[in-house]
Scaffold this motif. Structure first.
Motif, PDB file in Angstrom:
ATOM      1  N   PRO A 161       7.616  -0.707  -1.149  1.00 36.65           N
ATOM      2  CA  PRO A 161       6.478  -0.503  -0.239  1.00 36.65           C
ATOM      3  C   PRO A 161       6.257  -1.626   0.756  1.00 36.65           C
ATOM      4  O   PRO A 161       5.532  -1.441   1.737  1.00 36.65           O
ATOM      5  CB  PRO A 161       5.280  -0.387  -1.200  1.00 36.65           C
ATOM      6  N   SER A 162       6.889  -2.788   0.542  1.00 41.80           N
ATOM      7  CA  SER A 162       6.721  -3.900   1.487  1.00 41.80           C
ATOM      8  C   SER A 162       7.438  -3.647   2.803  1.00 41.80           C
ATOM      9  O   SER A 162       7.086  -4.238   3.824  1.00 41.80           O
ATOM     10  CB  SER A 162       7.258  -5.199   0.867  1.00 41.80           C
ATOM     11  N   TYR A 163       8.456  -2.775   2.798  1.00 41.98           N
ATOM     12  CA  TYR A 163       9.295  -2.577   3.974  1.00 41.98           C
ATOM     13  C   TYR A 163       8.575  -1.769   5.061  1.00 41.98           C
ATOM     14  O   TYR A 163       7.562  -1.118   4.820  1.00 41.98           O
ATOM     15  CB  TYR A 163      10.601  -1.896   3.574  1.00 41.98           C
ATOM     16  N   THR A 164       9.131  -1.817   6.257  1.00 44.37           N
ATOM     17  CA  THR A 164       8.472  -1.209   7.408  1.00 44.37           C
ATOM     18  C   THR A 164       8.411   0.310   7.330  1.00 44.37           C
ATOM     19  O   THR A 164       7.356   0.913   7.588  1.00 44.37           O
ATOM     20  CB  THR A 164       9.201  -1.619   8.707  1.00 44.37           C
ATOM     21  N   LEU A 165       9.516   0.959   6.990  1.00 46.10           N
ATOM     22  CA  LEU A 165       9.550   2.418   7.072  1.00 46.10           C
ATOM     23  C   LEU A 165       8.520   3.088   6.163  1.00 46.10           C
ATOM     24  O   LEU A 165       7.818   4.015   6.610  1.00 46.10           O
ATOM     25  CB  LEU A 165      10.960   2.944   6.785  1.00 46.10           C
ATOM     26  N   PRO A 166       8.366   2.683   4.890  1.00 47.90           N
ATOM     27  CA  PRO A 166       7.304   3.298   4.082  1.00 47.90           C
ATOM     28  C   PRO A 166       5.910   3.108   4.691  1.00 47.90           C
ATOM     29  O   PRO A 166       5.054   3.996   4.580  1.00 47.90           O
ATOM     30  CB  PRO A 166       7.423   2.570   2.732  1.00 47.90           C
ATOM     31  N   LYS A 167       5.690   1.978   5.358  1.00 45.69           N
ATOM     32  CA  LYS A 167       4.398   1.739   5.995  1.00 45.69           C
ATOM     33  C   LYS A 167       4.172   2.705   7.162  1.00 45.69           C
ATOM     34  O   LYS A 167       3.053   3.165   7.410  1.00 45.69           O
ATOM     35  CB  LYS A 167       4.316   0.298   6.481  1.00 45.69           C
ATOM     36  N   VAL A 168       5.257   3.016   7.885  1.00 47.15           N
ATOM     37  CA  VAL A 168       5.150   3.990   8.978  1.00 47.15           C
ATOM     38  C   VAL A 168       4.748   5.360   8.419  1.00 47.15           C
ATOM     39  O   VAL A 168       3.897   6.050   8.986  1.00 47.15           O
ATOM     40  CB  VAL A 168       6.485   4.079   9.752  1.00 47.15           C
ATOM     41  N   LEU A 169       5.375   5.748   7.311  1.00 42.48           N
ATOM     42  CA  LEU A 169       5.040   7.035   6.695  1.00 42.48           C
ATOM     43  C   LEU A 169       3.602   7.037   6.183  1.00 42.48           C
ATOM     44  O   LEU A 169       2.913   8.064   6.261  1.00 42.48           O
ATOM     45  CB  LEU A 169       6.020   7.341   5.566  1.00 42.48           C
ATOM     46  N   TRP A 170       3.150   5.903   5.655  1.00 44.32           N
ATOM     47  CA  TRP A 170       1.752   5.779   5.219  1.00 44.32           C
ATOM     48  C   TRP A 170       0.828   5.971   6.412  1.00 44.32           C
ATOM     49  O   TRP A 170      -0.179   6.696   6.323  1.00 44.32           O
ATOM     50  CB  TRP A 170       1.541   4.389   4.609  1.00 44.32           C
ATOM     51  N   PHE A 171       1.146   5.346   7.526  1.00 46.71           N
ATOM     52  CA  PHE A 171       0.344   5.448   8.743  1.00 46.71           C
ATOM     53  C   PHE A 171       0.317   6.890   9.242  1.00 46.71           C
ATOM     54  O   PHE A 171      -0.738   7.423   9.617  1.00 46.71           O
ATOM     55  CB  PHE A 171       0.940   4.507   9.797  1.00 46.71           C
ATOM     56  N   ARG A 172       1.460   7.564   9.227  1.00 47.71           N
ATOM     57  CA  ARG A 172       1.535   8.951   9.691  1.00 47.71           C
ATOM     58  C   ARG A 172       0.658   9.857   8.846  1.00 47.71           C
ATOM     59  O   ARG A 172      -0.044  10.734   9.379  1.00 47.71           O
ATOM     60  CB  ARG A 172       2.984   9.440   9.627  1.00 47.71           C
ATOM     61  N   LYS A 173       0.677   9.657   7.536  1.00 51.20           N
ATOM     62  CA  LYS A 173      -0.063  10.532   6.626  1.00 51.20           C
ATOM     63  C   LYS A 173      -1.575  10.336   6.749  1.00 51.20           C
ATOM     64  O   LYS A 173      -2.333  11.302   6.707  1.00 51.20           O
ATOM     65  CB  LYS A 173       0.380  10.264   5.189  1.00 51.20           C
ATOM     66  N   ARG A 174      -2.018   9.109   6.949  1.00 50.00           N
ATOM     67  CA  ARG A 174      -3.450   8.826   6.905  1.00 50.00           C
ATOM     68  C   ARG A 174      -4.113   8.762   8.271  1.00 50.00           C
ATOM     69  O   ARG A 174      -5.320   8.919   8.378  1.00 50.00           O
ATOM     70  CB  ARG A 174      -3.688   7.523   6.135  1.00 50.00           C
ATOM     71  N   PHE A 175      -3.330   8.539   9.313  1.00 47.84           N
ATOM     72  CA  PHE A 175      -3.888   8.480  10.668  1.00 47.84           C
ATOM     73  C   PHE A 175      -3.028   9.330  11.606  1.00 47.84           C
ATOM     74  O   PHE A 175      -2.403   8.799  12.533  1.00 47.84           O
ATOM     75  CB  PHE A 175      -3.965   7.030  11.154  1.00 47.84           C
ATOM     76  N   PRO A 176      -2.994  10.637  11.384  1.00 48.25           N
ATOM     77  CA  PRO A 176      -2.078  11.494  12.160  1.00 48.25           C
ATOM     78  C   PRO A 176      -2.342  11.473  13.663  1.00 48.25           C
ATOM     79  O   PRO A 176      -1.399  11.537  14.458  1.00 48.25           O
ATOM     80  CB  PRO A 176      -2.299  12.881  11.570  1.00 48.25           C
ATOM     81  N   SER A 177      -3.594  11.359  14.078  1.00 50.94           N
ATOM     82  CA  SER A 177      -3.879  11.372  15.518  1.00 50.94           C
ATOM     83  C   SER A 177      -3.368  10.092  16.179  1.00 50.94           C
ATOM     84  O   SER A 177      -2.808  10.128  17.283  1.00 50.94           O
ATOM     85  CB  SER A 177      -5.384  11.540  15.767  1.00 50.94           C
ATOM     86  N   LEU A 178      -3.541   8.938  15.515  1.00 50.31           N
ATOM     87  CA  LEU A 178      -3.020   7.693  16.056  1.00 50.31           C
ATOM     88  C   LEU A 178      -1.497   7.693  16.025  1.00 50.31           C
ATOM     89  O   LEU A 178      -0.842   7.175  16.945  1.00 50.31           O
ATOM     90  CB  LEU A 178      -3.559   6.494  15.262  1.00 50.31           C
ATOM     91  N   TYR A 179      -0.946   8.277  14.976  1.00 46.27           N
ATOM     92  CA  TYR A 179       0.512   8.348  14.874  1.00 46.27           C
ATOM     93  C   TYR A 179       1.094   9.137  16.046  1.00 46.27           C
ATOM     94  O   TYR A 179       2.132   8.761  16.602  1.00 46.27           O
ATOM     95  CB  TYR A 179       0.906   8.997  13.548  1.00 46.27           C
ATOM     96  N   GLN A 180       0.450  10.200  16.436  1.00 47.98           N
ATOM     97  CA  GLN A 180       0.937  11.015  17.552  1.00 47.98           C
ATOM     98  C   GLN A 180       0.869  10.267  18.878  1.00 47.98           C
ATOM     99  O   GLN A 180       1.638  10.544  19.793  1.00 47.98           O
ATOM    100  CB  GLN A 180       0.136  12.318  17.640  1.00 47.98           C
ATOM    101  N   LYS A 181      -0.044   9.296  18.965  1.00 45.80           N
ATOM    102  CA  LYS A 181      -0.146   8.488  20.182  1.00 45.80           C
ATOM    103  C   LYS A 181       0.887   7.360  20.220  1.00 45.80           C
ATOM    104  O   LYS A 181       1.059   6.708  21.246  1.00 45.80           O
ATOM    105  CB  LYS A 181      -1.542   7.872  20.291  1.00 45.80           C
ATOM    106  N   THR A 182       1.559   7.120  19.080  1.00 40.72           N
ATOM    107  CA  THR A 182       2.466   5.986  18.980  1.00 40.72           C
ATOM    108  C   THR A 182       3.715   6.204  19.820  1.00 40.72           C
ATOM    109  O   THR A 182       4.398   7.215  19.687  1.00 40.72           O
ATOM    110  CB  THR A 182       2.870   5.735  17.516  1.00 40.72           C
ATOM    111  N   GLU A 183       3.999   5.247  20.671  1.00 41.21           N
ATOM    112  CA  GLU A 183       5.187   5.291  21.518  1.00 41.21           C
ATOM    113  C   GLU A 183       6.358   4.599  20.836  1.00 41.21           C
ATOM    114  O   GLU A 183       7.477   5.106  20.821  1.00 41.21           O
ATOM    115  CB  GLU A 183       4.891   4.608  22.858  1.00 41.21           C
ATOM    116  N   LYS A 184       6.103   3.413  20.257  1.00 41.47           N
ATOM    117  CA  LYS A 184       7.130   2.644  19.569  1.00 41.47           C
ATOM    118  C   LYS A 184       6.474   1.855  18.433  1.00 41.47           C
ATOM    119  O   LYS A 184       5.268   1.599  18.442  1.00 41.47           O
ATOM    120  CB  LYS A 184       7.819   1.652  20.527  1.00 41.47           C
TER     121      LYS A 184
ATOM    122  N   ARG B 166       0.802  -1.222   0.000  1.00 45.78           N
ATOM    123  CA  ARG B 166       0.000   0.000   0.000  1.00 45.78           C
ATOM    124  C   ARG B 166       0.841   1.280   0.000  1.00 45.78           C
ATOM    125  O   ARG B 166       0.363   2.336  -0.411  1.00 45.78           O
ATOM    126  CB  ARG B 166      -0.933   0.008   1.210  1.00 45.78           C
ATOM    127  N   ALA B 167       2.090   1.207   0.474  1.00 46.80           N
ATOM    128  CA  ALA B 167       2.882   2.422   0.701  1.00 46.80           C
ATOM    129  C   ALA B 167       3.724   2.812  -0.512  1.00 46.80           C
ATOM    130  O   ALA B 167       4.849   3.281  -0.379  1.00 46.80           O
ATOM    131  CB  ALA B 167       3.774   2.225   1.924  1.00 46.80           C
TER     132      ALA B 167
END
Length: 488
Positions: A132-155, A105-106
């Motif tokens: 896009p299969s790797y972890t880091l692009p998925k993190v960026l995808w998560f940040r862009k589409r779910f910013p409020s959840l991303y801000q709650k992310t500790e690790k 997806r990323a």
């Protein structure tokens, strides 16, 4: 009094828990299945809580099955599928389902990464392509589409470190799973925090890195109550499933190679130096100061499983293998491209599709079954040839996974690649490798080589030269080239 080591394997379709004696012999194993969710095209995700439930169920089952005293387990190791993306908050709650290793997806985020930093800088750090299969692009995808959840992310955790967290409460990252992060310094085994910031990833999300056999914590009272384990049992960091599987069949020295015959196909060549190839996958081995140069296809044993489910529901794996054995090499001219969920190395094309070429009225299920087996073997050869370009030479391969139970498939792979293949007598190789890591961390084993002494070879397959395979492989490579622009 007998002592045991527990290996927990977080696979794509199930969690396996396996108990081994300190001599490496398998005492018992149990599985707990779960499913993959495909919400839309290019997505493949799993709920990490299902992994934990699977681990709890499998551990309780193997303890019940074997009847051993949990207090006799001296160490626990965990291996897991690659490239997960598990965001947890400060209380350890999972904030979303994890895209797994087949998820693409990323794609947009990969373009963002290349524009921000550049391909050369990313490759020189991580030794891996931007995909896009790797972890880091998925993190960026998560940040862009779910910013409020991303801000709650500790690790952000990986599959094995998530289970380790549930068992011990320790938030960790093992060195072998670092390769999913393009900000991981492959040569040094540390985070490149400056690069992470340039890519837009807050470094607070990156857990501390540990060696795979390092004890990171002990089973908590809460986890003990759920699993039946004894509180205080040491747990090591564990590692990547492919790397643990390689260790589990004795791949510890440079040039030794694992041939992967599970859901995915491919190979892992043990290296003493960090020698990246832009068309392949490079990870740290679960053994210190070793690397694995890997080639992986999305359509390994999973391609044959798909064919059985869709076209041969009346046949089991053994019957399909028997049917394939009655078809001459070359499958009556049928060639299969095993790109069932896009393709990883060496193509790196998320748009790639599976293809049968050469069908005719004379072609039946038998020919198509063998063509699937041969197509996976052609992909393996393609990866081996690519590895040889940067010094990744191998003569003998140790096979792991279900395909090792098929003599015809093993002989096909040997003939197509021109390499001898050995099927090790090492059941549940990934879980065994995880258990070996626990043995190394707790002092049961003095070295990886010490742990490998008990591994015996169950069968060997010597390559036979067949001109038809050279012709078919040449056509396979041409088909890839011709189809590349059509996939998009």
């Amino acid at each position: 009094m007998s002592s045991f080591l527990l290996g927990i394997d977080i696979g794509t379709s199930a969690c396996k828990a396996a108990l081994f004696g300190t001599d490496g012999a398998l005492t018992g194993a149990a599985d707990s299945a779960y499913s993959v969710c495909y919400p839309q095209a290019g997505w493949a995700e799993q709920d990490p809580e299902l992994w934990w439930q699977g681990a709890v169920s499998a551990v309780r089952s193997v303890l019940s099955q074997t009847g051993i005293n949990p207090a006799d387990i001296v160490g626990i190791g965990i291996d897991g599928q690659s490239w997960a993306m598990i965001p947890i908050d400060a209380h350890g709650n999972v904030l979303c389902a994890s895209p797994i290793w087949t998820d693409t997806r990323a794609r947009e985020e990969c373009g963002d990464m290349l524009r921000a930093v550049g391909r050369e800088a990313l490759f020189s750090c991580s030794g891996n392509p931007v995909t896009p299969s790797y972890t880091l692009p998925k993190v960026l995808w998560f940040r862009k589409r779910f910013p409020s959840l991303y801000q709650k992310t500790e690790k952000v955790l990986q599959s094995n470190s998530f289970i380790a967290y549930r068992l011990t409460g320790a938030v960790t990252q093992d060195v072998s799973q670092g390769y999913g992060w393009n900000c991981f310094d492959m040569a040094r085994g540390v985070w490149n925090r400056q690069l992470a910031r340039e890519l837009g990833v807050e470094t607070r999300l990156l857990p501390d890195i540990h060696e795979c056999c390092e004890i990171i914590g002990r089973v908590t009272a809460e986890a003990a109550a759920l699993t039946g384990l004894t509180a205080g049992t040491p747990v090591v960091a564990g590692g990547l499933d492919a790397a643990c599987s390689a260790l589990g069949v004795g791949v510890t020295q440079a040039g030794q190679t694992q041939e992967q015959g599970g859901q995915a196909g491919g190979m892992s060549i043990c290296m003493e130096t960090c020698a990246p190839n832009p068309a392949l996958i490079l990870s740290r081995h679960v053994i210190a100061q070793r690397w694995l140069l890997q080639g992986g296809t999305t359509g390994g044993g999973g391609a044959l499983k798909w064919f059985r489910e869709q076209f041969c529901p009346d046949m089991d794996f053994e019957q399909m293998s028997e049917a394939a054995s009655g078809v001459p090499a070359g499958s009556d001219g049928v060639i299969f491209l095993p790109f069932m969920v896009g393709e990883r190395s060496p193509l790196w094309n998320p748009d790639a599709k599976g293809v049968f070429y050469g069908l005719g009225f004379s072609v039946g299920r038998r020919e198509m079954i063998r063509a699937v087996m041969e197509g996976v073997a052609y992909s393996l050869r393609h990866n081996l040839e690519t590895a040889a370009e940067t010094g990744g030479e191998t003569i003998v391969m140790r096979s792991t996974g279900g395909s090792g139970k098929s003599p015809v498939w093993m002989q096909i792979k040997a003939d197509v690649t021109g390499r001898r293949i050995e099927v090790a007598q090492a059941e549940t190789a990934a879980a065994r490798g995880a258990a070996v890591l626990a043995g190394l961390g707790t002092g049961v084993f003095n070295s990886p080589e010490d742990a490998a002494k008990g591994i015996k070879v169950a069968s060997r397959y010597e390559p036979e030269e067949k001109q038809v395979y050279q012709r078919q492989y040449t056509l396979y490579r041409k088909l890839i080239t011709e189809m590349y622009s059509l996939y998009r």
